[in-house]
Design a protein around this motif. Structure first.
Motif, PDB file in Angstrom:
ATOM      1  N   LYS A   1     -33.149  46.026  19.930  1.00  0.00           N
ATOM      2  CA  LYS A   1     -34.192  44.954  18.880  1.00  0.00           C
ATOM      3  C   LYS A   1     -33.507  43.713  18.635  1.00  0.00           C
ATOM      4  O   LYS A   1     -34.114  42.879  18.606  1.00  0.00           O
ATOM      5  N   ALA A   2     -32.090  43.757  18.642  1.00  0.00           N
ATOM      6  CA  ALA A   2     -31.495  42.370  18.298  1.00  0.00           C
ATOM      7  C   ALA A   2     -32.010  41.411  19.629  1.00  0.00           C
ATOM      8  O   ALA A   2     -32.235  40.099  18.991  1.00  0.00           O
ATOM      9  N   GLN A   3     -31.858  41.890  20.699  1.00  0.00           N
ATOM     10  CA  GLN A   3     -32.206  40.980  21.862  1.00  0.00           C
ATOM     11  C   GLN A   3     -33.756  40.522  21.684  1.00  0.00           C
ATOM     12  O   GLN A   3     -34.090  39.256  22.030  1.00  0.00           O
ATOM     13  N   ALA A   4     -34.633  41.531  21.399  1.00  0.00           N
ATOM     14  CA  ALA A   4     -35.919  41.110  21.266  1.00  0.00           C
ATOM     15  C   ALA A   4     -36.191  40.128  20.348  1.00  0.00           C
ATOM     16  O   ALA A   4     -36.855  39.158  20.482  1.00  0.00           O
ATOM     17  N   VAL A   5     -35.517  40.316  19.201  1.00  0.00           N
ATOM     18  CA  VAL A   5     -35.774  39.144  17.990  1.00  0.00           C
ATOM     19  C   VAL A   5     -35.346  37.792  18.506  1.00  0.00           C
ATOM     20  O   VAL A   5     -35.800  36.967  18.374  1.00  0.00           O
TER      21      VAL A   5
END
Length: 182
Positions: A60-64
């Motif tokens: 999720k952190a990468q996607a954001v």
């Protein structure tokens, strides 16, 4: 006043109007069309890093981070003196305003997910391919002397990459961990 809710589904709360802003931004990009029928010879493959927005292996952190980087790069591209010569000024203002508002929403979200996940170096690697893509676009514009045709080719590329990032955001469900189960 900011009403926050489940619309973001990025593992953090985004304002309910974030999805509407994304749709409006895409609509403005579509309206910004330059009437040039001779631009086919100016087409170029900027090698958009599709793996960065397909979401199958991203945390999720990468996607954001990827979404934020893409919006920031698009904003930087269109928020220049050179771009203002090619586009309808009111559409350009609407585009940049919408991108800026989305960036503000994602910055808050990015802080939240970075606190939850320790992934600074992984996030940096995730955005390098995007930076290369936008660097190639800037180089192309420079080589074409920021012509109307060059800007039209770039607009179409940006519209497609923005649309792909919208798909990434939609894939980001409330599931934890990677996004492969979406």
């Amino acid at each position: 006043m900011c009403i926050c809710g489940p619309v973001g589904s990025l593992g953090c709360d985004l304002p309910e109007n974030h999805g509407l802003l994304r749709r409006e931004t895409l609509g403005v990009l579509k309206q910004m069309r330059i009437s040039t029928s001779l631009c086919l010879e100016d087409r170029n493959d900027f090698r958009f890093p599709r793996e960065m927005v397909n979401g199958s292996q991203l945390q999720k952190a990468q996607a954001v981070s990827v979404l934020h980087e893409m919006l920031q790069q698009i904003f930087n591209l269109f928020h220049t003196e050179r771009s203002s010569a090619a586009w309808n000024p009111s559409l350009l203002v609407r585009l940049c305003t919408g991108l800026h508002q989305q960036l503000e929403h994602l910055e808050t979200c990015l802080v939240q997910v970075m606190a939850e996940e320790d992934s600074d170096s992984v996030m940096e690697n995730s955005t390098l391919a995007l930076r290369g893509y936008f660097w190639r676009i800037r180089l192309y514009l420079q080589e074409k002397n920021y012509s109307d045709c060059a800007w039209e080719i770039v607009r179409v590329q940006v519209m497609n990459s923005f649309s792909s990032s919208t798909n990434l955001q939609e894939k980001l469900g409330s599931n934890d961990g990677d996004l492969g189960s979406s």
